[in-house]
Every structure is written in structure tokens, then in C-alpha cells.
Scaffold this motif. Sequence first.
Motif, PDB file in Angstrom:
ATOM      1  N   ALA A 125      -2.931  88.665 148.424  1.00 11.53           N
ATOM      2  CA  ALA A 125      -1.468  88.624 148.260  1.00 11.53           C
ATOM      3  C   ALA A 125      -1.127  88.910 146.801  1.00 11.53           C
ATOM      4  N   THR A 126      -1.665  90.007 146.298  1.00 11.66           N
ATOM      5  CA  THR A 126      -1.556  90.349 144.874  1.00 11.66           C
ATOM      6  C   THR A 126      -0.133  90.219 144.331  1.00 11.66           C
ATOM      7  N   ASN A 127       0.778  90.877 145.041  1.00 13.29           N
ATOM      8  CA  ASN A 127       2.139  90.951 144.534  1.00 13.29           C
ATOM      9  C   ASN A 127       2.783  89.575 144.397  1.00 13.29           C
ATOM     10  N   ARG A 128       2.594  88.732 145.414  1.00 14.06           N
ATOM     11  CA  ARG A 128       3.213  87.396 145.390  1.00 14.06           C
ATOM     12  C   ARG A 128       2.540  86.515 144.341  1.00 14.06           C
ATOM     13  N   ILE A 129       1.189  86.508 144.347  1.00 10.30           N
ATOM     14  CA  ILE A 129       0.472  85.597 143.450  1.00 10.30           C
ATOM     15  C   ILE A 129       0.625  86.030 141.987  1.00 10.30           C
ATOM     16  N   PHE A 130       0.616  87.355 141.742  1.00  6.32           N
ATOM     17  CA  PHE A 130       0.745  87.842 140.366  1.00  6.32           C
ATOM     18  C   PHE A 130       2.060  87.365 139.730  1.00  6.32           C
ATOM     19  N   HIS A 131       3.101  87.258 140.549  1.00 12.23           N
ATOM     20  CA  HIS A 131       4.406  86.820 140.034  1.00 12.23           C
ATOM     21  C   HIS A 131       4.630  85.320 140.219  1.00 12.23           C
ATOM     22  N   ALA A 176       0.419  77.798 146.761  1.00 10.99           N
ATOM     23  CA  ALA A 176       0.735  77.978 148.193  1.00 10.99           C
ATOM     24  C   ALA A 176       2.225  77.790 148.479  1.00 10.99           C
ATOM     25  N   TYR A 177       2.930  77.095 147.581  1.00 12.27           N
ATOM     26  CA  TYR A 177       4.357  76.847 147.810  1.00 12.27           C
ATOM     27  C   TYR A 177       5.204  77.920 147.103  1.00 12.27           C
ATOM     28  N   GLY A 178       6.243  78.340 147.788  1.00  9.22           N
ATOM     29  CA  GLY A 178       7.013  79.487 147.285  1.00  9.22           C
ATOM     30  C   GLY A 178       8.108  79.177 146.284  1.00  9.22           C
ATOM     31  N   TRP A 179       8.359  77.872 145.975  1.00 14.17           N
ATOM     32  CA  TRP A 179       9.453  77.605 145.035  1.00 14.17           C
ATOM     33  C   TRP A 179       9.117  78.259 143.710  1.00 14.17           C
ATOM     34  N   LEU A 180      10.116  78.685 143.047  1.00 16.42           N
ATOM     35  CA  LEU A 180      10.019  79.348 141.739  1.00 16.42           C
ATOM     36  C   LEU A 180       9.384  80.734 141.822  1.00 16.42           C
ATOM     37  N   ASP A 181       9.144  81.248 143.034  1.00 20.44           N
ATOM     38  CA  ASP A 181       8.678  82.633 143.176  1.00 20.44           C
ATOM     39  C   ASP A 181       9.885  83.559 142.958  1.00 20.44           C
ATOM     40  N   CYS A 182       9.622  84.853 142.842  1.00 20.04           N
ATOM     41  CA  CYS A 182      10.715  85.819 142.717  1.00 20.04           C
ATOM     42  C   CYS A 182      11.634  85.658 143.934  1.00 20.04           C
ATOM     43  N   GLY A 183      12.941  85.672 143.696  1.00 24.20           N
ATOM     44  CA  GLY A 183      13.888  85.475 144.800  1.00 24.20           C
ATOM     45  C   GLY A 183      14.433  84.060 144.799  1.00 24.20           C
ATOM     46  N   PHE A 184      13.649  83.127 144.293  1.00 28.13           N
ATOM     47  CA  PHE A 184      14.085  81.725 144.214  1.00 28.13           C
ATOM     48  C   PHE A 184      14.408  81.326 142.775  1.00 28.13           C
ATOM     49  N   ALA A 185      13.727  81.989 141.832  1.00 27.69           N
ATOM     50  CA  ALA A 185      13.926  81.645 140.419  1.00 27.69           C
ATOM     51  C   ALA A 185      15.313  82.104 139.964  1.00 27.69           C
ATOM     52  N   THR A 186      16.016  81.245 139.235  1.00 31.01           N
ATOM     53  CA  THR A 186      17.369  81.588 138.784  1.00 31.01           C
ATOM     54  C   THR A 186      17.491  81.621 137.248  1.00 31.01           C
ATOM     55  N   HIS A 187      16.674  80.806 136.554  1.00 31.12           N
ATOM     56  CA  HIS A 187      16.794  80.728 135.096  1.00 31.12           C
ATOM     57  C   HIS A 187      16.219  81.995 134.444  1.00 31.12           C
ATOM     58  N   PRO A 188      16.956  82.572 133.463  1.00 39.98           N
ATOM     59  CA  PRO A 188      16.480  83.824 132.832  1.00 39.98           C
ATOM     60  C   PRO A 188      15.074  83.719 132.233  1.00 39.98           C
ATOM     61  N   ILE A 189      14.759  82.562 131.598  1.00 41.85           N
ATOM     62  CA  ILE A 189      13.425  82.415 130.985  1.00 41.85           C
ATOM     63  C   ILE A 189      12.343  82.441 132.074  1.00 41.85           C
ATOM     64  N   LEU A 190      12.644  81.786 133.180  1.00 44.20           N
ATOM     65  CA  LEU A 190      11.697  81.745 134.293  1.00 44.20           C
ATOM     66  C   LEU A 190      11.500  83.149 134.875  1.00 44.20           C
ATOM     67  N   ILE A 191      12.615  83.874 135.022  1.00 45.98           N
ATOM     68  CA  ILE A 191      12.538  85.240 135.576  1.00 45.98           C
ATOM     69  C   ILE A 191      11.728  86.130 134.626  1.00 45.98           C
ATOM     70  N   TRP A 192      11.915  85.932 133.323  1.00 47.87           N
ATOM     71  CA  TRP A 192      11.145  86.708 132.337  1.00 47.87           C
ATOM     72  C   TRP A 192       9.650  86.331 132.456  1.00 47.87           C
ATOM     73  N   PHE A 193       9.359  85.040 132.606  1.00 50.39           N
ATOM     74  CA  PHE A 193       7.968  84.572 132.640  1.00 50.39           C
ATOM     75  C   PHE A 193       7.219  85.122 133.855  1.00 50.39           C
ATOM     76  N   ILE A 194       7.893  85.134 135.017  1.00 47.07           N
ATOM     77  CA  ILE A 194       7.180  85.612 136.218  1.00 47.07           C
ATOM     78  C   ILE A 194       7.405  87.099 136.463  1.00 47.07           C
ATOM     79  N   GLN A 195       8.114  87.755 135.537  1.00 44.59           N
ATOM     80  CA  GLN A 195       8.334  89.205 135.553  1.00 44.59           C
ATOM     81  C   GLN A 195       8.908  89.705 136.871  1.00 44.59           C
ATOM     82  N   CYS A 196       9.996  89.099 137.315  1.00 44.96           N
ATOM     83  CA  CYS A 196      10.653  89.577 138.533  1.00 44.96           C
ATOM     84  C   CYS A 196      11.510  90.791 138.206  1.00 44.96           C
ATOM     85  N   GLU A 197      11.590  91.700 139.150  1.00 44.56           N
ATOM     86  CA  GLU A 197      12.433  92.893 138.928  1.00 44.56           C
ATOM     87  C   GLU A 197      13.871  92.583 139.311  1.00 44.56           C
TER      88      GLU A 197
END
Lengths: 181, 154
Positions: free
Chosen positions: A95-101, A160-181
Motif C-alpha cells: 500500500a505504498t501510496n497510503r503508507i508513504f503519506h 493501520a488506522y486512517g486518521w490523519l491520512d490524506c483526506g482527513f488531515a486539515t492543518h496546513p503543517i500536517l498536510i505539508w508533513f504528509i505531503q498531500c496533494e
Amino acid sequence: MSWCNDCKAMSPLDALTLSPFITQIRESAILYPWIQIIHLISLCGFLAPVLVADLIILGLIKRKSLLFPFVKNSAFQYVFLAIAFVSGALLFLTATNRIFHSFWFRWKIIFLFVALANGLYLKWHIAPSIGSRDLSRLKKFAILSLSLWSVILILGKLIAYGWLDCGFATHPILIWFIQCE
Amino acid sequence: MLFPISLLEENSLGAFITNNPPFFLSILLVHLLSFVALLALQMVLDLKNLSVWSLSTADKRELEDLIKYRWAGFASMVFSGLLLLIADHEKLLSNYFFMAKIALISFAFIFSIFIRDPYYRRHSDSGLTGKLIALVSISLWLATGVLARWVGFS
């Protein structure tokens, strides 16, 4: 790469994720759980001597001479580390894409490097002259080691838990850290 | 068997844990850490008798003191496991892997209490019998780990 018609348009990691071998692991009800089990057990095997060394440094095991065999003979530990690394890489590739982010995965890798650096520092710079040293001075390293490995295990479970994954993250610093598009 | 199940169904603790995801997750993480500590310590206890490390007789005897920490890990694992069972008893009690896990943990516990630990209290140098006991012991705990993880997938 016959399995992948659009490989030129993909990153090597994505192409590997879509390879028949990794697809088989991802879709298998037997292989995937076994790789997770092997990952967890190899981590326990790797951590066994770490735990003993930390307990000796903390004075919870009285015999100081015991530190030598556990620090000196690391072949057993390296085998478990290699198994943990290979099984971990296979799990990552499913699950490269999910785990990498993943927020938890990124922190796990950061803590892993710090824990390994702490362990290597203890092994190479302190253990060779352990007989002449006062172990109480090393207590902070042992506490750090136990804390770091506990946090790594917790972060590993939280992937294994999806919280704070891309799509759930709202804070700009968090989005920058997990590199969401 | 009916009494404990009815006890699980009628208590409010289960509902409290289930309705508090952070609390449930904290218990799950304590369960995981306790299990890893238990298995790692058991590996040291058994692998030393399988001569993975070159240890003196005195060193091996000293390492048997790890038993107290292993039991601390075991107690923490059982306590957190009980809380998880109370929270999720409907699913767990109908899961064959969970039942097998409980049976295996009980067997590993009895084997440790009555066979493994008394043997190593009497013999610090492990001959063929000692190695066989160590092999059975580590196999039992590893199998417990495999089943424990499998419960989550079934």
C-alpha cells in the motif's frame, strides 16, 4: 515489465507496487497476515537483546558482565533486523501510496533512525570499555532506548488506522508533513 | 461457561470502552506492548538455553531473574486482554482463533509454571532435555503470538 503497460508514466515504486508478486501478497488472505506476523516476531527477536542490555544498564539485572555477550554477539540480532526490514518493506509495498503519506509511518521512520543511532552509539562507543565505566551514567540512553522502541511499536500499530491520512488531515503543517496533494 | 458470558453481557464497562475509541485504542496499545515485552523476554530466557549467546553458567542463572519481568508483562497482557474481551466479547467469543489462542496461552502458562521454570531453577546448564524444554517453550509462545495476530484478520 509485461505486467505494467504504463510503467514509463509511473514512478519505480508504483510500478513495483503493481508487480504480480506484491499484488499477490496484497490480495492474499494468507500471505499478508503471515508477513505481518513475521514482522512483529522478528521485531521481538531484535528487541530481546536490546531489552536485556537496557535492564542491565538500569540496574534491574545485577550482573554487569552480561552486557558483553549481548552487545558483542549481534549476528542473531542483525538476522532479526534484516527479516523485520524485508517484511516491513513488503508490507510497505502493498500500500505504498497510503503508507508513504501516513503521518504515523513518517514518525515511525524518524524514531527508528533515532533509536538505531542510540543503539549504535551504545554499542560502538560505550560497550567496548564497559568494565571501566559507571553504568549509572548510561541510564539516560537506556531510558531513551526503551521509550523510543515503545513509541515505534505504537506508531507501527497506528499505521493501520486512517486518521490523519490524506483526506482527513486539515492543518496546513500536517498536510505539508504528509505531503498531500 | 454461562456465568462468565452473562457477566460480560450485563456490565457497563464494556459499553464504556466501546463508546470511547481513544480508551479502547490505549488498551490495545498496552496489550501490544505487554505482548512484545513478554515475547522478547521469553526469547531471551529460551534462546540462552539453546546457546544462541555464549554465556557462563552464572550468567544463565542470573538471566533466569528475568522471569519476574516476564510475569509482569504477562499480567499486563492478561489484564488489558480482559478489558478488550469485555469490550468486544460478542465477536471474540465466536472466533475459533481467539479460543485457540486462549487455550494455547493457558498451556504455555502451565508449561512455564510446572515444567520450564522449575527445571531451570534446578539445572543451570542445559543438556538435551533443557534444550528440548526451551524449544517447546519458545514454540508455544511464538504460536500464541501467531494466533493473537490472526484473531485480528479473521
